[in-house]
Motif scaffolding. Sequence first.
Motif, PDB file in Angstrom:
ATOM      1  N   ALA A  72       0.819  -1.215   0.000  1.00 53.36           N
ATOM      2  CA  ALA A  72       0.000   0.000   0.000  1.00 53.36           C
ATOM      3  C   ALA A  72       0.852   1.265   0.000  1.00 53.36           C
ATOM      4  CB  ALA A  72      -0.935  -0.005   1.207  1.00 53.36           C
ATOM      5  N   VAL A  73       1.995   1.234   0.692  1.00 55.52           N
ATOM      6  CA  VAL A  73       2.784   2.460   0.856  1.00 55.52           C
ATOM      7  C   VAL A  73       4.057   2.459   0.020  1.00 55.52           C
ATOM      8  CG1 VAL A  73       1.897   2.800   3.183  1.00 55.52           C
ATOM      9  CG2 VAL A  73       4.046   1.539   2.858  1.00 55.52           C
ATOM     10  N   PHE A  74       4.269   1.429  -0.789  1.00 54.75           N
ATOM     11  CA  PHE A  74       5.494   1.366  -1.595  1.00 54.75           C
ATOM     12  C   PHE A  74       5.670   2.590  -2.501  1.00 54.75           C
ATOM     13  CE2 PHE A  74       7.823  -0.098  -5.416  1.00 54.75           C
ATOM     14  CZ  PHE A  74       9.032  -0.400  -4.815  1.00 54.75           C
ATOM     15  N   PRO A  75       4.613   3.042  -3.212  1.00 51.83           N
ATOM     16  CA  PRO A  75       4.794   4.253  -4.034  1.00 51.83           C
ATOM     17  C   PRO A  75       5.200   5.473  -3.219  1.00 51.83           C
ATOM     18  CG  PRO A  75       2.789   3.093  -4.653  1.00 51.83           C
ATOM     19  CD  PRO A  75       3.274   2.461  -3.388  1.00 51.83           C
ATOM     20  N   ALA A  76       4.638   5.605  -2.013  1.00 54.07           N
ATOM     21  CA  ALA A  76       5.004   6.742  -1.160  1.00 54.07           C
ATOM     22  C   ALA A  76       6.462   6.659  -0.744  1.00 54.07           C
ATOM     23  CB  ALA A  76       4.093   6.785   0.073  1.00 54.07           C
ATOM     24  N   TRP A  77       6.938   5.448  -0.468  1.00 56.71           N
ATOM     25  CA  TRP A  77       8.342   5.283  -0.083  1.00 56.71           C
ATOM     26  C   TRP A  77       9.269   5.625  -1.244  1.00 56.71           C
ATOM     27  CZ3 TRP A  77      12.146   1.684  -1.723  1.00 56.71           C
ATOM     28  CH2 TRP A  77      13.334   1.732  -0.972  1.00 56.71           C
ATOM     29  N   ILE A  78       8.899   5.237  -2.436  1.00 56.55           N
ATOM     30  CA  ILE A  78       9.703   5.592  -3.613  1.00 56.55           C
ATOM     31  C   ILE A  78       9.755   7.105  -3.777  1.00 56.55           C
ATOM     32  CG2 ILE A  78       9.781   5.509  -6.137  1.00 56.55           C
ATOM     33  CD1 ILE A  78      10.828   3.013  -4.825  1.00 56.55           C
ATOM     34  N   GLY A  79       8.648   7.776  -3.494  1.00 59.39           N
ATOM     35  CA  GLY A  79       8.640   9.239  -3.539  1.00 59.39           C
ATOM     36  C   GLY A  79       9.616   9.833  -2.545  1.00 59.39           C
ATOM     37  N   VAL A  80       9.689   9.231  -1.355  1.00 60.33           N
ATOM     38  CA  VAL A  80      10.655   9.691  -0.348  1.00 60.33           C
ATOM     39  C   VAL A  80      12.078   9.472  -0.853  1.00 60.33           C
ATOM     40  CG1 VAL A  80      11.583   9.247   1.958  1.00 60.33           C
ATOM     41  CG2 VAL A  80       9.109   9.331   1.609  1.00 60.33           C
ATOM     42  N   VAL A  81      12.351   8.325  -1.446  1.00 60.50           N
ATOM     43  CA  VAL A  81      13.686   8.004  -1.958  1.00 60.50           C
ATOM     44  C   VAL A  81      14.131   9.022  -2.999  1.00 60.50           C
ATOM     45  CG1 VAL A  81      15.008   6.342  -3.331  1.00 60.50           C
ATOM     46  CG2 VAL A  81      13.565   5.544  -1.457  1.00 60.50           C
ATOM     47  N   LEU A  82      13.268   9.292  -3.965  1.00 59.02           N
ATOM     48  CA  LEU A  82      13.620  10.243  -5.016  1.00 59.02           C
ATOM     49  C   LEU A  82      13.769  11.650  -4.454  1.00 59.02           C
ATOM     50  CD1 LEU A  82      11.274   8.977  -7.890  1.00 59.02           C
ATOM     51  CD2 LEU A  82      13.713   8.543  -7.602  1.00 59.02           C
ATOM     52  N   GLY A  83      12.922  12.012  -3.492  1.00 58.33           N
ATOM     53  CA  GLY A  83      13.016  13.338  -2.892  1.00 58.33           C
ATOM     54  C   GLY A  83      14.307  13.527  -2.116  1.00 58.33           C
ATOM     55  N   VAL A  84      14.703  12.507  -1.342  1.00 57.55           N
ATOM     56  CA  VAL A  84      15.940  12.606  -0.569  1.00 57.55           C
ATOM     57  C   VAL A  84      17.150  12.660  -1.495  1.00 57.55           C
ATOM     58  CG1 VAL A  84      17.431  11.381   1.068  1.00 57.55           C
ATOM     59  CG2 VAL A  84      14.973  11.517   1.478  1.00 57.55           C
ATOM     60  N   MET A  85      17.100  11.927  -2.592  1.00 59.13           N
ATOM     61  CA  MET A  85      18.215  11.963  -3.536  1.00 59.13           C
ATOM     62  C   MET A  85      18.409  13.373  -4.094  1.00 59.13           C
ATOM     63  SD  MET A  85      18.912   9.618  -6.916  1.00 59.13           S
ATOM     64  CE  MET A  85      19.100   8.163  -5.879  1.00 59.13           C
ATOM     65  N   LYS A  86      17.315  14.046  -4.400  1.00 56.69           N
ATOM     66  CA  LYS A  86      17.427  15.431  -4.886  1.00 56.69           C
ATOM     67  C   LYS A  86      17.822  16.379  -3.761  1.00 56.69           C
ATOM     68  CE  LYS A  86      13.292  15.231  -6.649  1.00 56.69           C
ATOM     69  NZ  LYS A  86      12.024  15.629  -7.307  1.00 56.69           N
ATOM     70  N   ASP A  87      17.288  16.147  -2.570  1.00 59.74           N
ATOM     71  CA  ASP A  87      17.613  17.022  -1.436  1.00 59.74           C
ATOM     72  C   ASP A  87      19.067  16.886  -0.996  1.00 59.74           C
ATOM     73  OD1 ASP A  87      15.051  17.999  -1.385  1.00 59.74           O
ATOM     74  OD2 ASP A  87      14.348  16.624   0.164  1.00 59.74           O
ATOM     75  N   SER A  88      19.721  15.784  -1.366  1.00 60.70           N
ATOM     76  CA  SER A  88      21.127  15.606  -0.994  1.00 60.70           C
ATOM     77  C   SER A  88      22.009  16.690  -1.591  1.00 60.70           C
ATOM     78  CB  SER A  88      21.624  14.224  -1.445  1.00 60.70           C
ATOM     79  OG  SER A  88      21.667  14.143  -2.866  1.00 60.70           O
ATOM     80  N   ALA A  89      21.504  17.393  -2.608  1.00 60.34           N
ATOM     81  CA  ALA A  89      22.263  18.497  -3.193  1.00 60.34           C
ATOM     82  C   ALA A  89      22.540  19.595  -2.174  1.00 60.34           C
ATOM     83  CB  ALA A  89      21.502  19.074  -4.390  1.00 60.34           C
ATOM     84  N   LEU A  90      21.702  19.689  -1.142  1.00 59.53           N
ATOM     85  CA  LEU A  90      21.875  20.732  -0.128  1.00 59.53           C
ATOM     86  C   LEU A  90      23.109  20.507   0.744  1.00 59.53           C
ATOM     87  CD1 LEU A  90      18.155  21.200   0.973  1.00 59.53           C
ATOM     88  CD2 LEU A  90      19.495  22.645  -0.551  1.00 59.53           C
ATOM     89  N   VAL A  91      23.649  19.285   0.727  1.00 62.21           N
ATOM     90  CA  VAL A  91      24.871  19.016   1.486  1.00 62.21           C
ATOM     91  C   VAL A  91      26.030  19.833   0.936  1.00 62.21           C
ATOM     92  CG1 VAL A  91      26.420  17.183   2.312  1.00 62.21           C
ATOM     93  CG2 VAL A  91      23.998  16.708   2.007  1.00 62.21           C
ATOM     94  N   SER A  92      25.872  20.363  -0.265  1.00 59.78           N
ATOM     95  CA  SER A  92      26.926  21.185  -0.863  1.00 59.78           C
ATOM     96  C   SER A  92      27.227  22.420  -0.023  1.00 59.78           C
ATOM     97  CB  SER A  92      26.519  21.618  -2.275  1.00 59.78           C
ATOM     98  OG  SER A  92      25.340  22.422  -2.242  1.00 59.78           O
ATOM     99  N   VAL A  93      26.273  22.883   0.790  1.00 56.81           N
ATOM    100  CA  VAL A  93      26.519  24.065   1.623  1.00 56.81           C
ATOM    101  C   VAL A  93      27.566  23.783   2.690  1.00 56.81           C
ATOM    102  CG1 VAL A  93      24.177  24.924   1.250  1.00 56.81           C
ATOM    103  CG2 VAL A  93      24.679  23.548   3.279  1.00 56.81           C
TER     104      VAL A  93
END
Length: 220
Positions: free
Chosen positions: A148-169
């Motif tokens: 039931a929640v697998f699509p939501a978890w994939i959304g979290v995975v993709l979001g965190v991968m993009k948010d990792s760009a903020l570590v550049s600061v």
Amino acid sequence: MQDSISFFTGFGINDLLFLGEAALKTLWISALSIAIGTLLGTFFGWLLHEGKLVASFTIAPILDVFRSVPLIIQLVLFYNFAPIIGLNFDPFASGVVILTFYTAALVASVARGGIEAVPASMRRASRSLGISYWQDLFYVVLPIGGRAVFPAWIGVVLGVMKDSALVSVLGYVELLKASQVLITRTQEPLLILAIAGAFYFALSYPISRYANKFEQRWSK
């Protein structure tokens, strides 16, 4: 005109390899944070479901902080205040710590939703057959709630991968930081950002496609 041409020709194969190496660093910090964060988040989600009254006053407020405060603020505050309490983390370690708890906070809500997606009557029926509590979680809740929640978890995975760009600061040379370095040197922002975007797409698209195929097989 000559200056602009020289800037353009300054971008070469070594710069492309530099971006490729930075993309691997992005993948590494993302994969590590997502893996640990998913385990922690699943545990927190179970606690939120099982200990609703206690968890609402202990774990829930902390998770709300990680979900609500912008990630870039969390990164900067942790990186600068950690040495005060004796934690001398480099940018990579600081990024992993914050991204892990950020992921865990997001996954906790997903995990709790997955557990609550399983009807209580189904769980009572499984327990009446002599199945233990932990067997019920593994053989009943995980297959049904996870689907039931697998699509939501994939959304979290993709979001965190993009948010990792903020570590550049923090100075960690991942894909975005590497792009900024090359833009400063070559003055070709459109070219470099387009290549960086292609790398992000190359990292994210296979995950999305495989997730769709896995979800289709899982639903059969």
